[in-house]
Design a protein around this motif. Structure first.
Motif, PDB file in Angstrom:
ATOM      1  N   GLN A1183       0.973  -1.061  -0.018  1.00 27.18           N
ATOM      2  CA  GLN A1183      -0.171   0.028   0.005  1.00 27.18           C
ATOM      3  C   GLN A1183       0.973   1.173  -0.026  1.00 27.18           C
ATOM      4  N   VAL A1184       0.320   2.177  -0.523  1.00 28.17           N
ATOM      5  CA  VAL A1184       0.962   3.781  -0.602  1.00 28.17           C
ATOM      6  C   VAL A1184       0.802   4.128   0.825  1.00 28.17           C
ATOM      7  N   ASP A1185       1.965   4.769   1.478  1.00 24.67           N
ATOM      8  CA  ASP A1185       1.909   5.136   3.035  1.00 24.67           C
ATOM      9  C   ASP A1185       2.371   6.449   2.882  1.00 24.67           C
ATOM     10  N   ARG A1186       3.322   6.594   2.351  1.00 26.80           N
ATOM     11  CA  ARG A1186       4.062   8.268   2.564  1.00 26.80           C
ATOM     12  C   ARG A1186       4.137   8.866   1.293  1.00 26.80           C
ATOM     13  N   PRO A1187       3.096   9.374   0.397  1.00 26.22           N
ATOM     14  CA  PRO A1187       3.158   9.963  -0.704  1.00 26.22           C
ATOM     15  C   PRO A1187       3.566  11.382  -0.701  1.00 26.22           C
ATOM     16  N   ARG A1188       4.087  11.604  -2.050  1.00 24.16           N
ATOM     17  CA  ARG A1188       4.736  12.989  -2.259  1.00 24.16           C
ATOM     18  C   ARG A1188       4.424  13.625  -3.733  1.00 24.16           C
ATOM     19  N   VAL A1189       4.228  14.634  -3.890  1.00 23.34           N
ATOM     20  CA  VAL A1189       3.695  14.942  -5.296  1.00 23.34           C
ATOM     21  C   VAL A1189       4.953  16.071  -5.947  1.00 23.34           C
ATOM     22  N   ASP A1190       5.479  15.420  -6.855  1.00 24.51           N
ATOM     23  CA  ASP A1190       6.619  16.368  -7.551  1.00 24.51           C
ATOM     24  C   ASP A1190       5.841  16.964  -8.713  1.00 24.51           C
ATOM     25  N   ILE A1191       6.207  18.276  -8.879  1.00 30.29           N
ATOM     26  CA  ILE A1191       5.624  18.960 -10.128  1.00 30.29           C
ATOM     27  C   ILE A1191       6.868  19.415 -10.888  1.00 30.29           C
ATOM     28  N   GLU A1192       6.919  19.190 -11.891  1.00 29.70           N
ATOM     29  CA  GLU A1192       8.083  19.533 -12.978  1.00 29.70           C
ATOM     30  C   GLU A1192       7.330  20.179 -14.324  1.00 29.70           C
ATOM     31  N   CYS A1193       7.871  21.372 -14.688  1.00 35.29           N
ATOM     32  CA  CYS A1193       7.703  22.038 -15.905  1.00 35.29           C
ATOM     33  C   CYS A1193       9.306  22.571 -16.322  1.00 35.29           C
ATOM     34  N   ALA A1194       9.358  22.512 -17.452  1.00 35.64           N
ATOM     35  CA  ALA A1194      10.472  22.912 -18.346  1.00 35.64           C
ATOM     36  C   ALA A1194      11.777  22.743 -17.501  1.00 35.64           C
ATOM     37  N   GLY A1195      12.083  21.735 -16.873  1.00 33.93           N
ATOM     38  CA  GLY A1195      13.324  21.471 -16.028  1.00 33.93           C
ATOM     39  C   GLY A1195      13.107  22.087 -14.515  1.00 33.93           C
ATOM     40  N   ARG A1196      12.473  22.643 -14.154  1.00 29.45           N
ATOM     41  CA  ARG A1196      12.369  23.230 -12.874  1.00 29.45           C
ATOM     42  C   ARG A1196      10.980  22.431 -12.147  1.00 29.45           C
ATOM     43  N   GLY A1197      11.183  22.862 -10.859  1.00 29.53           N
ATOM     44  CA  GLY A1197       9.625  22.120 -10.495  1.00 29.53           C
ATOM     45  C   GLY A1197       9.683  22.419  -8.791  1.00 29.53           C
ATOM     46  N   VAL A1198       8.856  21.801  -8.172  1.00 34.35           N
ATOM     47  CA  VAL A1198       8.615  21.771  -6.878  1.00 34.35           C
ATOM     48  C   VAL A1198       7.998  20.843  -6.292  1.00 34.35           C
ATOM     49  N   GLN A1199       8.294  20.487  -4.818  1.00 31.77           N
ATOM     50  CA  GLN A1199       7.766  18.971  -4.229  1.00 31.77           C
ATOM     51  C   GLN A1199       6.836  19.606  -3.184  1.00 31.77           C
ATOM     52  N   SER A1200       5.702  18.651  -3.000  1.00 32.11           N
ATOM     53  CA  SER A1200       4.806  19.049  -2.124  1.00 32.11           C
ATOM     54  C   SER A1200       5.196  18.516  -0.524  1.00 32.11           C
ATOM     55  N   ALA A1201       4.773  18.898   0.325  1.00 29.39           N
ATOM     56  CA  ALA A1201       4.870  18.346   1.508  1.00 29.39           C
ATOM     57  C   ALA A1201       4.604  16.942   1.535  1.00 29.39           C
ATOM     58  N   LEU A1202       5.332  15.977   2.493  1.00 30.91           N
ATOM     59  CA  LEU A1202       5.168  14.608   2.459  1.00 30.91           C
ATOM     60  C   LEU A1202       3.906  14.388   3.190  1.00 30.91           C
ATOM     61  N   ILE A1203       3.092  13.442   2.993  1.00 28.96           N
ATOM     62  CA  ILE A1203       1.826  12.994   3.879  1.00 28.96           C
ATOM     63  C   ILE A1203       2.567  11.897   4.295  1.00 28.96           C
ATOM     64  N   GLN A1204       2.289  12.191   5.831  1.00 25.66           N
ATOM     65  CA  GLN A1204       2.902  11.304   6.802  1.00 25.66           C
ATOM     66  C   GLN A1204       2.254   9.989   6.705  1.00 25.66           C
ATOM     67  N   ASN A1205       0.706   9.984   6.872  1.00 25.96           N
ATOM     68  CA  ASN A1205       0.163   8.716   6.966  1.00 25.96           C
ATOM     69  C   ASN A1205      -1.092   8.778   6.129  1.00 25.96           C
ATOM     70  N   TYR A1206      -1.068   7.949   4.562  1.00 22.69           N
ATOM     71  CA  TYR A1206      -1.822   8.470   3.665  1.00 22.69           C
ATOM     72  C   TYR A1206      -3.202   7.877   4.176  1.00 22.69           C
ATOM     73  N   LYS A1207      -3.354   6.824   5.134  1.00 19.45           N
ATOM     74  CA  LYS A1207      -4.567   6.326   5.508  1.00 19.45           C
ATOM     75  C   LYS A1207      -5.231   7.137   6.397  1.00 19.45           C
ATOM     76  N   LYS A1208      -4.635   7.729   7.246  1.00 21.50           N
ATOM     77  CA  LYS A1208      -5.066   8.642   8.394  1.00 21.50           C
ATOM     78  C   LYS A1208      -5.687  10.031   7.774  1.00 21.50           C
ATOM     79  N   ASN A1209      -4.706  10.603   6.832  1.00 23.16           N
ATOM     80  CA  ASN A1209      -5.160  11.668   6.182  1.00 23.16           C
ATOM     81  C   ASN A1209      -4.542  12.052   4.922  1.00 23.16           C
ATOM     82  N   PRO A1210      -5.190  11.983   3.828  1.00 24.35           N
ATOM     83  CA  PRO A1210      -4.498  11.776   2.438  1.00 24.35           C
ATOM     84  C   PRO A1210      -4.394  13.494   2.164  1.00 24.35           C
ATOM     85  N   ASN A1211      -4.612  14.525   2.812  1.00 24.97           N
ATOM     86  CA  ASN A1211      -4.357  15.716   2.397  1.00 24.97           C
ATOM     87  C   ASN A1211      -3.107  16.326   2.755  1.00 24.97           C
ATOM     88  N   PHE A1212      -2.509  17.305   2.238  1.00 30.50           N
ATOM     89  CA  PHE A1212      -1.452  17.827   2.525  1.00 30.50           C
ATOM     90  C   PHE A1212      -1.294  18.807   3.327  1.00 30.50           C
TER      91      PHE A1212
END
Length: 2016
Positions: A1183-1212
């Motif tokens: 199961q996915v437990d600690r997901p993170r979102v990476d955004i990339e455009c034209a070689g630059r980008g940003v990472q979201s905060a890490l979701i510590q426990n996807y089951k408990k709260n899947p929001n950032f």
């Protein structure tokens, strides 16, 4: 110094606004004006151009002025050209003039130019200056805009500059009509020589740029380097010159692949079935599948309402040829099949071509196939829908259906087919066939030959014809390759038939199984015309060609499907001579054959010349290049073979017929005509006796190009092939077809341009559309003139003549219409006019398809090792030559890039996407006698090498090119986007491979992306191309770019391919604007037929210069007109623009795209809103437990905060982050933005979960709110009045009224209370019919509201249709008016007349449906508060509720292709919720200064927090419709299952038995916590007694988006506020609280409640009532109504307003994952959500299904009269009847009741006084009776049925020993039946016949009714006859009333009826047989009996007398 000075003053009469630029050319030296910016009609240039000249001005020299619309983005568009001969200037030295321009069609246009020319010769001989020579030229009215007719995307505009090849004829001025300017005669274009005429329009724009003066240089600087033309596909397909044809882009054959289809048929009821007292069953047959309805007993109008579903998985062609057959069968049971009453047939294709692919509630007419003289046998009402994958069927809303009783107006027939169809005979005559292939192995034949000694042909052919479900066969002609049948197959079918295609198949008869040799389909629509001047289907006699698999005979032919007509045939099989005729039958004539069985009869032979004169045709082909040969083939030598028919086919073409050999000796001269044999040169006595055919190229070993492909080394030697063949000369057919195809191609290209302009939001699509329509008009008129010169050739068939007539009519009218539409194209109507133009395109394509073939298609096969590998098929018409340019085929005499593909099924799917070989091929086909120009189209500079030295007239076998140009190709590969996902991660590792000529190069591989930015320049050095330089410049070969996915192991996988044309620079051209550096363009990437992404690239081909010495020698050779025998060596590279070296040290030797070509970048900031992740699936079982979102455009980008426990709260936890990036200025070039989700595992490992590419970023570009126009009502307050005028229901917010939209129009009904009072008073209307009583509040419930809303929905759809029709009529009128030049004021008169006509048309329907204007006349409806019924999902109405929160699907896994059926849905592994916002970086200060600006949130201000929130979700499920049956009996037992997160509600115990349209009427409450549980699934399951329950279908709703949407989808806002009753307010927040909250959040001023029922919000004033009644009827003051009126009109509030979700019911399609894309039914439901932190809502509304109301119908049969007499008396032969009456309400089985018998009625009078009592349960709203009963003894439970309330009364004659005889019946629909007659005399048949016209009554309103009604039956001729009359009394009481006053059945207590007063005879005969005898005898023989009695008495007395006289005498004597 001599000079020419031109002063350009102005250009006038321009169209539209825009930037203009002018170019003035003299002696090949162009000068440019400045750009006149944003000018309207007139562009003032006021510029002077000066040319110093060295030689005197010649009288014939030219000056050319060209005016362009200047565009920064596209190439400049030519408006028009002005050319003049400078004769007068040379003479007089000065000239000032104004003249109109001409466009590139040489049409004069309105735009005019004013110039002043001065010529200063050395000696001053130019005459004196004089200013009086100003000529005023009237402008040309019928002209138009040139740039409109210029192709948008051709890269350059077709200049009309004279290119070096043009002859300058006609330069001496000719004076035309006076009144026109003298000089307009000198405009060159008008007098061009015809030789060049056909090259015009394809001429390249040679924008000469040699000595630009300073201005032009400046102008070039202004062209931003970052300009782009969206060439997409069109870049390749638009042709510049005419030596090359367009390549076909889509590769894969589309037909022939099986697809899913579902056919849904609902049989509702049947009416007017012919026959007495029948028990009908309806049989529904689709293809070979049969299904039956249940049996209804003893009725002529059974009601079924049964739903059938047929599932198919077949190719479309097979599907659409299947026949749907509805038959009604009488008294069928297990033992006997029953008798057929009548059938109805239609093919599936007809249904599919209907709007929405369906017929809804239509009546099918039944006819008897066994007896065509009989008329209509009855009607069946049904719905038929054909659903393909991805079609969604919009069912009109199902509620009480009343208005379909009008049978004639709702027949099941496509539009335009008459209701009365006649029987017709279809004669298919089969004459003969030739060229059949062997269908048996030769081994067997040799054995036979040894035994019998004669050689037999190895095929036994017969022909089978199939039409409308019937088959006919000819006889078998044993062993013959050229069978002659001369038979006709006759079908009898109704005309016009509802089956579109006749299938003609030649089959080989075989003892084991017959196989098809070839198949041909004849489309009846193409061989007939249903117009006023139309013609019946007719064809031939004509040869049809059949294609199929290759001709070698194998036992297991892998391509057998091709012979059955599935897929594209890969080889010629045979041709068949057939003809078709249709004769309409006169069914009244006596000698007609009644049955419709197929008959086969012999016919007479037809003459040889009937199909046309035999001509010798010559086909020439030259292979200029063979590249991209698939390496799988192996490196054996390869050759190419070209065949036409069997000519040229050496391997398997010849089947020498044994019969021909015998004939040979007799008819030497006929030899060519009766066999299709080539190479019989041994006895060809022909004018060029030595012309043998060369049909294949010499074999050659292939060279390796790269890892995947070979090429053949055809460098300067190009092999050629040629063939002679003999065919009937029917070129005229192909010519007409070619002309139409060319018009269609031009139109299609233009329309694509217009769509491209609209799509990329460019300016002026309307101009381009006008130009396209103008071209169409010209094309059509040209067609009419050319096609008309038709000569009476031999072999012109009736179809040829009729088709020509109808094509000319069509083309003429199309031209007129196009002209008409052109005048109406405005900015706002572009889209709808574009639709109309697309209809033209379909019409053209349809017309261009010629049904009668002539010359077979040409096949090109690649042979290796004597095996056929791959083929291409080229229609012969495309390469057919004609003297007239328009008639020539589009590829005739041109070089075409041809891609070879694998035959048959091998070509489906991945194998079909790889190119087997790419040929550059030149083809020419024409009559042998006109073959002199067959080499004209080839690139120049070759020598012909012939086969033999002597043959001078022979065509060449090889062409040797001695001119060669050397080029360097630069491919600037910038980036690709939206590529196909080829790896299991859902990404690809793409690289591109570029092919040009015989070279190929590869870009680097970029890992893990679908949007690679290669930014790489590929340089191809020393590309050698053969031919003249100028031609190559116009016409370079195409570049093929293929994309692959690199795999670590194994071969790279194909992703897709695209084609491009390079921009070419010759040595003598400067490398500078406007053509260089080239712009990046988008090219669509195709994978088979589907689009697999797009490539952004530019390609340039630069000629490498030669050294000077060689050039000098070449020039000498050319000027002496010798053939230049030079091999041009290459010179230096110094003159090429320099290549920048690799800038990036990391990338090694990779060259980047140079600066001038790569886009200009600017700084953007991209803000990302991270909300949360949803529904992430497991990855590799973890199961996915600690997901993170990476955004990339034209070689630059940003990472979201890490979701510590996807089951408990899947929001950032952190909502907004941003990054800055350099992006191109041009929005179209923005790279995609990639969203990737990774799961962070232990030890720093990352695993990709899924990814999403946002390809169009411009949707997310932030535009600051425009302050100036924002509050558009700042001037003062706007008052919004919401009062409705009392009597009429007023439409308020009318949503867009086009019939296509499913918008629901909400009707506002705020009537005053006083209005109700008024209405109560006027109870009686004049007609005396009581008006409906005021609906009582207490009886109203939620369903009243629902049904009222559905009525409104239907009414609005109706009024929309009516409005639509009216709008169309208006438009037609306007068009007519324009054509006839009517003044606008006459329009009103005409309009009203039209309206009357329209009303008449509608009147039949209007009785039932109140059309648009019916609202005033209708008595006002009882006022019921309504809700909105959406007949689709709520999301689609509100943009998926993505107003600020977007959902991005995350994909993983390989993308599937069609055949693997992996839809994208299977690849979704989760969803990312969030949003993007991008803007250029220094943003204006205003925004950040606003109050309450939170810098952390950036642009995402005022967004709610994403903490978990508890919500009560209340799901209301109303009902389901059209469920897919799940049980064997064709029914289902549905129940509801609701899932939300972990909680699941199963409503299994409340399943509804055997119902496909169940009414659930339930609400379910579930508590949920967003974000964890936000996806609601509502499923419908089928209950099964044993086994697991099956899923029927499910629908998913994203609750979270609804919850947070600004449309407030939590709880729909009602239209009225009530505190109690059925319309009680459901929301815990009152309207005033909601409004206050909205105002606060939107920072609005208000709400301010004022006196007099007003409220002010922002600057809007709303009005409304201020009082409310509570439960006790007390009135009190309230602000809620006011607040509610604001909420209902919230969209009118400036800045923050939007339409709030109203109280509603949505209709959601149910889908089943096993049957993707096909609807399994629909569910009506809605969802309310209430946050748990506010007060709890009230109890759920009760929507439980209405309980049917119990009623009792009491029917008293008083008397009958005039009943027909059936029995004959034994003794007296007298007619009499023993009458009794039978009646039932629910069905004969359930509750039939009989009266007693009135015996021996002699007059048809019967007296009964008998009472029937029918208790029943009735749904008032639906007008249906509800019955519950077990279907059979095996049923587990009772099933509920709903049937219409119809009382059936029948009159019978009782018989003692035999069955009773049925005499007549009447059926009364209790809701609307005719009032009974007062007396028996007034009762007649008209009461039944004119039922529609008579006033009807409803027993539910009248309660009690008495009168006389007729009994009817049908006689032998199906005529209705009156068989009796009944006096009856109907009395309806409710169950309660019935309990209070019960009555007895028959004449029993309580409330008994008195005994009838019957004459004695009618007493029981066995009680008083004597009595009855006495009665009979006495009655008739009274006098006879009296006389006889008298006589007997006399005789008796006499006897007594004689008897007693002796004794008396004795006594007297003795005892006297």
């Amino acid at each position: 110094m001599m000079s020419l000075v031109v002063h350009l003053k102005a250009v006038a009469h321009l169209r539209g606004k825009g930037d203009r630029i002018a170019k003035v050319t003299f002696r090949g030296l162009p000068l440019y004006s400045r750009v006149a910016e944003n000018c309207g009609e007139v562009a003032h240039f006021n510029e002077t151009f000066r040319w110093p000249i060295a030689s005197r001005l010649d009288q014939n020299e030219m000056l050319e002025v060209q005016v362009y619309n200047y565009s920064k983005v596209f190439t400049n568009r030519l408006v028009g050209t002005f050319c003049m001969v400078l004769q007068k200037v040379a003479e007089e030295g000065h000239l000032e003039l104004t003249d109109t321009l001409i466009d590139d069609n040489n049409m004069s246009i309105k735009t005019s130019v004013t110039i002043d020319i001065r010529y200063q010769p050395m000696d001053g001989t130019g005459g004196m200056w004089s200013d009086g020579e100003f000529l005023d030229v009237p402008d040309d009215r019928d002209g138009m805009f040139a740039f409109e007719t210029d192709s948008l995307l051709s890269g350059q505009s077709h200049g009309s500059g004279t290119s070096p090849g043009r002859s300058l004829q006609g330069s001496i001025p000719t004076f035309r009509k006076a009144g026109r300017g003298v000089f307009s005669a000198m405009k060159l274009g008008k007098t061009k020589s015809s030789k060049d005429d056909h090259r015009r329009g394809d001429e390249p724009a040679v924008l000469e740029m040699e000595d630009l003066d300073k201005k032009a240089m400046r102008l070039a600087g202004m062209l931003e380097p970052d300009t782009i033309s969206l060439a997409s596909v069109t870049a390749v397909t638009t042709n510049v010159s005419n030596k090359r044809s367009k390549p076909d882009i889509k590769m894969e054959p589309s037909s022939g692949r099986p697809v899913d289809y579902q056919i849904n048929i609902t049989v509702i009821e049947a009416r007017q079935l012919i026959g007495l007292n029948m028990d009908p069953v309806v049989c529904v047959e689709v293809g070979d599948d049969k299904k039956y309805t249940s049996m209804k007993e003893s009725t002529n109008c059974p009601y079924y309402n049964e739903y059938f579903v047929f599932d198919f998985h077949v190719p479309p062609d097979v599907m659409f040829d299947k026949i749907i057959k509805l038959s009604v069968i009488h008294s069928k049971n297990l033992l006997r099949s029953g008798t057929l009453v009548g059938t109805f047939k239609m093919d599936v294709g007809t249904v599919y071509s209907q709007p929405e692919h369906q017929f809804y509630h239509k009546w099918a007419i039944l006819s008897d196939p066994g007896d065509i003289t009989a008329g209509c046998k009855g009607y069946v009402k049904c719905d038929i829908a054909v659903v393909g994958k991805g079609d969604n069927i919009k069912t009109p809303h199902k509620a009480n259906e009343t208005d379909e009783d009008d049978i004639e107006g709702n027949l099941l027939l496509p539009e335009g087919i008459p209701a009365e169809r006649q029987w017709a005979r279809f004669y298919v005559k089969i004459h003969r066939a030739e060229g059949l292939p062997k269908m048996n192995t030769s081994i067997m034949a040799n054995v036979k030959k040894a035994f019998i000694g004669e050689n037999r042909d190895l095929v036994d052919p017969y022909v089978q014809v199939q039409f409308s479900g019937q088959k006919g066969k000819t006889s078998v002609q044993k062993s013959s390759y050229e069978p002659i049948w001369n038979e006709q197959v006759i079908f009898t079918e109704l005309f016009p038939p509802l089956c579109k295609r006749i299938k003609v198949q030649i089959r080989d008869s075989d003892k084991v199984n017959d196989v098809a040799i070839g198949t041909h389909f004849i489309d009846l629509r193409k061989i007939s015309n249903d117009g006023d001047k139309g013609f019946l289907p007719t064809l031939g006699p004509a040869w049809v060609n059949m294609y199929g698999s290759t001709r070698q005979y194998t036992l297991m032919d892998e391509h057998q499907d091709l012979n059955d007509g599935l897929g594209e045939g890969v080889s010629f099989r045979a041709r068949l001579l057939i003809s078709i005729a249709v004769e309409i039958l006169d069914t009244t004539s006596p000698e007609i054959i009644c049955s419709t069985d197929v008959q086969v009869e012999p016919v007479s032979n037809i003459s040889e010349s009937a199909t046309g004169k035999m001509e010798e045709f010559f086909l020439f082909g030259s292979f200029l290049e063979a590249t991209m040969i698939d390496r799988k083939i192996g490196d054996k030598p390869i050759s190419f073979e070209i065949t036409i028919g069997n000519y040229g086919n050496h391997i398997d073409g010849v089947s020498k017929s044994s019969s021909v050999k015998k004939k040979k000796k007799e008819e030497e001269n006929q030899e060519e005509e009766n066999e299709l044999i080539q190479n019989s040169s041994e006895d060809e006595e022909d004018e060029d006796a030595d012309l043998t055919s060369v049909s294949s190229t010499p074999p050659m070993k292939p060279f390796i190009t790269d890892r995947n492909y070979f090429h053949l080394p055809y460098f300067e030697k190009k092999p050629c092939v040629y063939l002679k063949s003999w065919w009937q000369d029917q070129r005229r057919r192909l010519y007409n077809s070619n002309m139409m195809d060319k018009i269609a191609d031009k139109l299609e290209e233009g329309l694509n341009d217009v769509q491209e302009i609209i799509k990329t939001e460019k300016a002026f699509p309307e101009r381009r559309l006008r130009g396209v329509l103008e071209e169409l008009t010209i094309g059509c008129s040209r067609f009419v003139t050319l096609a008309n010169k038709d000569v009476n050739l031999a072999g012109r068939t009736k179809l040829d003549r009729e088709r020509l007539k109808s094509c000319m009519r069509e083309m003429d009218s199309m031209g007129q219409q196009a002209k008409q539409i052109r005048t109406q194209v405005k900015k706002n109507t572009v889209k709808e006019k574009l639709k109309l133009a697309q209809n033209f395109l379909q019409r053209l394509r349809f017309l261009a398809d010629e049904p009668q073939h002539s010359i077979p298609d040409v096949f090109i096969w690649m042979m290796s090792n004597n095996k056929r590998i791959a083929y291409a098929r080229i229609p012969s018409k495309d390469i057919l030559y004609s003297v007239v340019d328009e008639e020539t085929g589009k590829d005739c005499g041109k070089v075409k890039a041809v891609f070879l593909k694998l035959p048959g099924k091998k070509g489906f799917g991945p194998a079909g996407w790889t190119v087997q070989a790419k040929l550059e091929l030149y083809l020419w086909l024409g009559l042998n006698k006109s073959r002199k120009d067959f080499l004209n189209g080839l690139p120049n500079g070759f020598e012909e090498i012939r086969a033999t030295k002597t043959g001078h007239g022979l065509p060449p076998v090889t062409l040797v090119y001695d001119m060669k140009q050397v080029f360097q190709l630069r491919a600037h590969m910038y980036q690709a986007r939206s590529l196909f996902a080829a790896d299991s991660s859902g990404l690809s590792d793409p690289f591109a491979r570029v092919f040009f000529s015989s070279q190929s190069q590869v870009t680097e591989v970029l890992n893990e992306t679908l949007c690679p930015t290669w930014d790489q320049l590929l340089v191809f050095d020393d590309v050698e191309l053969f031919g003249e330089a100028t031609e190559l410049r116009d016409d370079p070969p195409i570049i093929v770019v293929e994309f692959y996915d690199q795999d670590t192991v194994g071969k790279a996988e194909f992703i897709g391919r695209t084609f491009a044309k390079p921009t070419i620079k010759m040595c003598d051209e400067p490398y500078g604007p406007p053509r260089f550096p080239p712009q990046l363009e988008y090219y669509q990437i195709y994978r088979g037929n589907s689009i697999a992404g797009e490539l952004l690239a530019a390609f340039e081909l630069l000629q490498i210069p030669f050294d000077a010495e060689e050039i000098r020698r070449a020039l000498i050779a050319v000027h002496d007109f010798a053939v230049p025998q030079i091999k041009v060596g290459q010179g230096g590279r110094a003159d090429l623009p320099p290549l920048e070296g690799p800038t990036d040290s990391e990338r090694g030797p990779i060259l980047p795209v140079p600066l001038g070509i790569r886009p200009v970048l600017s700084r953007y900031r991209i803000e990302v809103l991270f909300w949360g992740l949803r529904d992430l699936k497991r990855i590799n079982l973890a199961q996915v437990d600690r997901p993170r979102v990476d955004i990339e455009c034209a070689g630059r980008g940003v990472q979201s905060a890490l979701i510590q426990n996807y089951k408990k709260n899947p929001n950032f936890s952190t909502l907004v982050k941003w990054f800055e990036v350099d992006l191109p200025e041009n929005e179209l070039l923005h790279p995609p933005l990639n969203i990737r989700v990774v799961d962070c595992r232990a030890f720093g490992r990352y695993i990709l979960v899924g990814s999403h590419a946002v390809s169009i970023l411009r949707h997310f570009i932030y535009s600051p709110p425009d302050k100036s126009c924002n509050n558009w009502a700042t001037a003062g307050d706007v008052s919004v009045n919401l009062e409705a005028e009392p009597p009429i229901r007023k439409m308020d917010t009318v949503v867009k009224l086009d019939a296509m939209s499913d918008a629901v129009v909400k009707v506002d009904m705020n009537e005053d209370e006083s209005d109700k009072e008024k209405r109560k008073k006027k109870k009686k209307k004049k007609g005396g019919v009581e008006e409906e009583e005021e609906t009582d509040e207490r009886v109203l419930d939620w369903w009243s509201k629902y049904f009222a809303s559905i009525e409104t929905l239907k009414e609005n759809l109706r009024s929309q249709e009516a409005a639509h029709v009216e709008a169309e009529e208006r438009e037609d009128l306007e068009i007519a008016a324009e054509a006839a030049d009517i003044r606008p004021d006459d329009l009103h008169l005409k309009g009203s007349k039209m309206k009357e006509r329209f009303k008449e048309k509608k009147s039949s329907k209007q009785k039932k449906s109140h059309a648009a204007d019916g609202s005033e006349k209708r008595p006002p409806k009882a006022r019921v508060d309504e809700l909105v019924v959406y007949n689709k999902e709520l999301e689609s109405e509100y943009g998926n509720f993505e107003d600020w929160l977007h959902t991005f699907n995350l994909y993983r896994g390989k993308a599937g292709d069609d055949d693997e059926h992996t839809l994208d849905d299977d690849r979704i592994v989760g969803r990312f919720k969030g949003s993007l916002c991008m803007y250029k970086v220094p943003l204006s200060q205003e925004i950040t200064r606003e109050a309450g600006y939170d810098p952390n949130m950036g642009m995402f201000q005022s967004i709610p927090h994403n903490d978990p929130i508890h919500v009560l979700v209340r799901v209301y499920v109303v009902r389901a419709t059209d469920l897919h049956p799940a049980d064997i009996n064709g029914k289902a037992d549905p129940y509801i299952v609701i899932k939300l997160g972990k909680s699941e509600i199963k409503d299994k115990e409340n399943y509804i038995s055997k119902q496909l349209n169940p009414v659930f009427g339930k609400s379910f409450d579930i508590e949920a916590t967003f974000p964890m549980e936000s996806m609601l699934t509502v499923s419908v399951y089928d209950w099964d007694l044993v086994g697991t329950d099956d899923l029927i279908g499910e629908t998913k709703i994203d609750l979270e988006n609804r919850f947070y949407s600004k449309f407030r989808a939590t709880c729909g806002i009602a239209s009225n506020y009530s505190m109690h009753g059925y319309n009680i307010w459901r929301d815990p927040m009152k309207p005033s609280q909601i409004l206050a909250k909205f105002c606060k959040e939107g920072k609005l001023d208000g709400p301010h409640y004022g006196p007099g029922g007003k409220v002010k919000v922002a600057n809007r004033i709303f009005t409304g009532p201020t009082e409310i009644e509570d439960e006790n009827g007390l009135k009190k003051q309230t602000e809620e109504h006011l607040a509610l009126s604001v909420l209902n009109h919230w969209e009118e509030i400036p800045r923050v307003g939007c339409k709030l979700v109203p109280e509603h019911v949505e209709t959601r399609p149910l889908l089943n994952p096993d049957k993707p894309g096909i609807e399994q039914g629909r569910l009506e439901m809605w969802v309310d959500m209430f946050p748990m932190d506010v007060p709890a809502p009230g109890p759920a509304i009760d929507i439980s299904p209405r309980k049917p109301k119990r009623y009792e119908l009491r029917v008293i049969i008083w008397n009958t009269d005039e009943v027909i007499l059936e029995d004959d008396d034994y003794f007296t032969g007298e007619k009499s009847s023993d009458i009794f009456v039978r009646g039932w309400l629910k069905g004969q089985q359930e509750d039939k009741q009989d009266t007693d018998v009135h015996y021996h009625s002699l007059t048809g009078e019967g007296n009964f006084n008998w009472r029937f009592v029918f208790p029943f349960d009735y749904m008032v709203a639906e007008e249906k009776i509800v019955i519950s009963k077990k279907e059979s003894m095996f049923s587990w439970d009772e099933t509920e049925y709903k049937i219409p309330p119809r009382l059936t009364m029948q009159v019978w004659d009782a018989d003692h020993f035999s069955a009773d005889d049925f005499l007549g019946a009447i059926e009364l629909d209790l809701n609307r039946f005719p009032r009974g007659a007062k007396t028996a005399k007034q009762c007649n048949l008209d009461m039944i016949r004119n039922e529609q016209e008579l006033p009807t009554i409803s027993i539910f309103k009248q309660k009690r009714v008495k009168g006389w009604w007729p009994f009817v039956a049908r006689d032998e001729n199906d005529e209705m006859e009156l068989t009796g009359k009944v006096e009856a009394e109907l009395h309806l009481v409710t169950a309660e009333e019935a309990e209070k006053s019960p009555v007895g059945l028959g004449r029993n207590e309580p409330d008994p009826l008195e005994k009838p007063n019957r004459p004695d005879t009618s007493l029981m005969w066995f009680l008083g047989p004597l009595k009855s005898l006495r009665y009979f005898i006495w009655h008739n023989y009274r006098w006879l009996i009296l006389k006889a009695l008298g006589l007997i008495l006399l005789l008796l007395m006499l006897g007594l007398f004689l008897y007693s006289i002796p004794g008396y005498l004795v006594k007297k004597i003795l005892g006297a």
